[in-house]
Each structure stands twice: as structure tokens, then as C-alpha cells.
Write an enzyme that holds these catalytic residues in place. Structure first.
Site, mmCIF file in Angstrom:
data_model
loop_
_atom_site.group_PDB
_atom_site.id
_atom_site.type_symbol
_atom_site.label_atom_id
_atom_site.label_comp_id
_atom_site.label_asym_id
_atom_site.label_seq_id
_atom_site.Cartn_x
_atom_site.Cartn_y
_atom_site.Cartn_z
ATOM 1 N N SER A 106 -0.744 -1.976 -7.511
ATOM 2 C CA SER A 106 -0.317 -1.396 -6.267
ATOM 3 C C SER A 106 -0.649 -2.425 -5.063
ATOM 4 C CB SER A 106 -1.250 -0.150 -6.065
ATOM 5 O OG SER A 106 -0.947 0.078 -4.813
ATOM 6 N N HIS A 138 3.872 -1.143 -7.969
ATOM 7 C CA HIS A 138 3.759 0.236 -7.308
ATOM 8 C C HIS A 138 3.564 0.038 -5.591
ATOM 9 C CE1 HIS A 138 2.145 4.509 -7.348
ATOM 10 N NE2 HIS A 138 1.475 3.931 -6.335
ATOM 11 N N ASP A 192 3.275 1.979 -2.175
ATOM 12 C CA ASP A 192 2.702 3.342 -1.696
ATOM 13 C C ASP A 192 3.338 3.425 -0.267
ATOM 14 O OD1 ASP A 192 0.955 4.264 -3.339
ATOM 15 O OD2 ASP A 192 -0.117 2.495 -3.348
ATOM 16 N N MET A 235 3.336 5.614 2.997
ATOM 17 C CA MET A 235 2.479 6.792 3.764
ATOM 18 C C MET A 235 3.144 6.905 5.075
ATOM 19 S SD MET A 235 -1.085 5.634 2.466
ATOM 20 C CE MET A 235 -1.552 5.079 0.720
ATOM 21 N N HIS A 289 6.066 5.354 -4.270
ATOM 22 C CA HIS A 289 5.335 6.459 -4.564
ATOM 23 C C HIS A 289 5.456 6.855 -3.132
ATOM 24 C CE1 HIS A 289 1.044 8.314 -4.740
ATOM 25 N NE2 HIS A 289 1.835 9.122 -4.605
ATOM 26 N N MET A 342 4.324 9.130 -0.225
ATOM 27 C CA MET A 342 3.263 10.128 0.481
ATOM 28 C C MET A 342 3.788 10.639 1.780
ATOM 29 S SD MET A 342 -0.116 8.093 -1.330
ATOM 30 C CE MET A 342 1.073 6.768 -1.607
HETATM 31 C C1 DX5 Z 1 -3.632 5.865 -2.806
HETATM 32 C C2 DX5 Z 1 -2.315 5.111 -3.256
HETATM 33 C C3 DX5 Z 1 -2.786 4.292 -4.535
HETATM 34 C C4 DX5 Z 1 -3.844 3.066 -4.292
HETATM 35 C C5 DX5 Z 1 -4.743 3.201 -5.381
HETATM 36 O O1 DX5 Z 1 -3.162 7.034 -2.218
HETATM 37 O O2 DX5 Z 1 -1.553 5.998 -3.926
HETATM 38 O O3 DX5 Z 1 -1.817 3.956 -5.242
HETATM 39 O O4 DX5 Z 1 -3.108 1.851 -4.184
HETATM 40 O O5 DX5 Z 1 -5.635 2.104 -5.019
HETATM 41 P P1 DX5 Z 1 -6.967 1.706 -5.747
HETATM 42 O O6 DX5 Z 1 -6.422 1.468 -7.290
HETATM 43 O O7 DX5 Z 1 -7.619 0.905 -5.242
HETATM 44 O O8 DX5 Z 1 -7.842 3.334 -5.983
HETATM 45 ZN ZN ZN Z 2 0.274 5.422 -5.090
#
Ligand code: DX5
Ligand code: ZN
Length: 227
Positions: free
Chosen positions: A8, A32, A34, A36, A65, A67
Site C-alpha cells: 500500500s 494498493h 488508498d 480517502m 481501494h 474509502m
Molecule cells: C487503511 C488502508 C490500508 C493501509 C494499511 O485504511 O486501507 O490500505 O495502507 O496500512 P498498514 O499496512 O500500515 O496497516
Molecule cells: Zn486499503
């Protein structure tokens, strides 16, 4: 299905995203990303313009992903831009079937995400509409949080559900995945592993991905659900 590793970039240096992608390009399956919006989660990251730029600078498939509170409105554009996977959250979808189908129609794989407190059973009838089920193993919003053990029983139930439906849906875990927790995730049924801080917080991100992959493969091989 084979173990998939998805580092990620949430834990990467956002000013050097192309370099950070390159650092894991030889060993990761997907990158990945994220997205947000500071509404679905209390954090703000990146959106479509950055995904479009990243696509020009990495050959790694992007695992987006989302969010965000309006996935129905925004998800198809990520698929159209060229993301390989687009995951939308069950808690935010207004029209899950339509949106999942639009993602696939645009040429991407469709993922359905669920937060730690969201059950998977109500979504059994959607399994044919998705390529991946993402089980959050932290409350979404931030990297570096502690893995929530309480998700493991749900992961086992999700694995059983998926196996009953032919086993062709990936089960992704996201949040707190590290050398301390990845074995338990694989044994419980996960086959896609997102890791942010465990990869980009390491001195050698590529070596960290490799080590996690080997751990996951060994744990999968000895798990009851596998084979
Ligand atoms: C959190 C994200 C994750 C994040 C995970 O809401 O969806 O993808 O990057 O980070 P780690 O692996 O550090 O928990
Ligand atoms: Zn994520």
C-alpha cells in the site's frame, strides 16, 4: 488461487510515488492505492488525477481501494482510467449491483470492501458479481494501526462462503498485516495481502514484500482450507 501481494502506497512518500512503486515493482503483484475523501474515513489522500499519473509511471496493476462516501458516482472512472481492481465499500454503496457491474464493464475487476464490524453474510448473493472481497482488519483511514484479531472468525466464515461458491473470489486483508499477523490471516483464509507500513516502513521494501509472501505461502500450504 496463488497468494497475491499488494503493497500500500499509503505508507510511501507521496512526493516520490513513481520511485516508491518502482521499489516494489519486481516483487509485488499489485500496487494498493488508498483513496480517502475525509467523509467515509477521517483522512484525505489522493484521487483520480494521481491514479492517472501513477498509471503512466508504473507497470504494476493498480488495486484501488475507494474509502469514499459516493462510490457509485466515482468508482467507474477509476476502472475507465485503467485501474486493474476497483474496490468499493459495502457501507457506502447505494446501488451495489449496478456499480460492481459498471466496474467490470469498464474492464476492471470488482472488489467489495467491508469494515471490521460489517458482516459478510448479507453479501453472499453478490459473490458472483465480484472478483475480490476486502476484509478490513483495522478501522479504515490510517496506516500503521494494530491488527484487529476480531476479524479472524469473519475471515474464516468468508472463506467458507467463497469455497461454497466455487472459490474464485479473492479474499483480501487490509490493515495491520505484518510478519506478526500474516500467518494467521493466511491460515484463516486470506489470499491477498495488503501491507503498508510493513513494506514502506522497512529498510528494503522489496525484501519485505518477498519475506511476507514466503510467510503467507507457507501458512497457506499448512492451512485447513487450502487444497
Ligand atoms: C487503511 C488502508 C490500508 C493501509 C494499511 O485504511 O486501507 O490500505 O495502507 O496500512 P498498514 O499496512 O500500515 O496497516
Ligand atoms: Zn486499503
Amino acid at each position: 488461487m496463488a497468494v497475491q501481494m499488494a503493497p500500500s502506497i499509503l505508507s510511501a512518500d507521496f512526493a516520490r510515488l513513481a520511485d516508491e512503486a518502482a521499489a516494489v515493482a519486481a516483487v509485488a503483484d499489485w500496487l494498493h492505492v488508498d483513496v480517502m475523501d475525509n467523509h467515509f474515513v477521517p483522512n484525505l489522500t489522493i484521487g483520480l488525477p494521481v491514479v492517472e499519473s501513477l498509471l503512466k509511471h508504473t507497470g504494476l496493476p493498480l488495486d484501488c481501494h475507494l474509502m469514499i462516501t459516493e462510490p457509485d458516482q466515482w468508482a467507474p472512472a477509476y476502472a475507465e482510467a485503467g485501474a486493474r481492481n476497483v474496490t468499493v465499500h459495502a457501507e457506502a454503496l447505494q446501488s451495489p449491483v449496478r456499480t460492481l457491474r459498471l466496474i467490470r464493464a469498464a474492464g476492471a475487476r470488482a472488489g467489495l470492501g467491508v469494515n471490521p464490524a460489517t458482516a459478510v453474510e448479507p453479501y453472499e448473493d453478490l459473490l458472483a458479481e465480484i472478483d475480490m472481497l476486502l476484509l478490513m482488519t483495522v478501522e479504515p483511514g490510517f496506516g500503521g494501526q494494530s491488527f484487529l484479531e476480531l476479524v479472524l472468525p469473519k475471515l474464516r466464515r468468508a472463506r467458507a462462503l467463497v469455497q461454497r461458491h466455487g472459490g474464485s473470489v479473492w479474499l483480501q486483508v487490509d490493515g495491520g498485516v505484518s510478519e506478526d499477523t500474516i500467518d494467521r490471516c493466511a491460515e484463516a483464509g486470506a489470499d491477498v495481502f495488503v501491507a503498508g507500513s510493513a513494506v514502506y516502513g522497512a529498510d528494503d521494501p522489496a525484501a519485505a514484500v518477498q519475506a511476507l509472501r514466503e510467510q503467507a505461502e507457507r501458512a497457506t500450504a499448512r492451512s485447513a482450507w487450502h487444497g
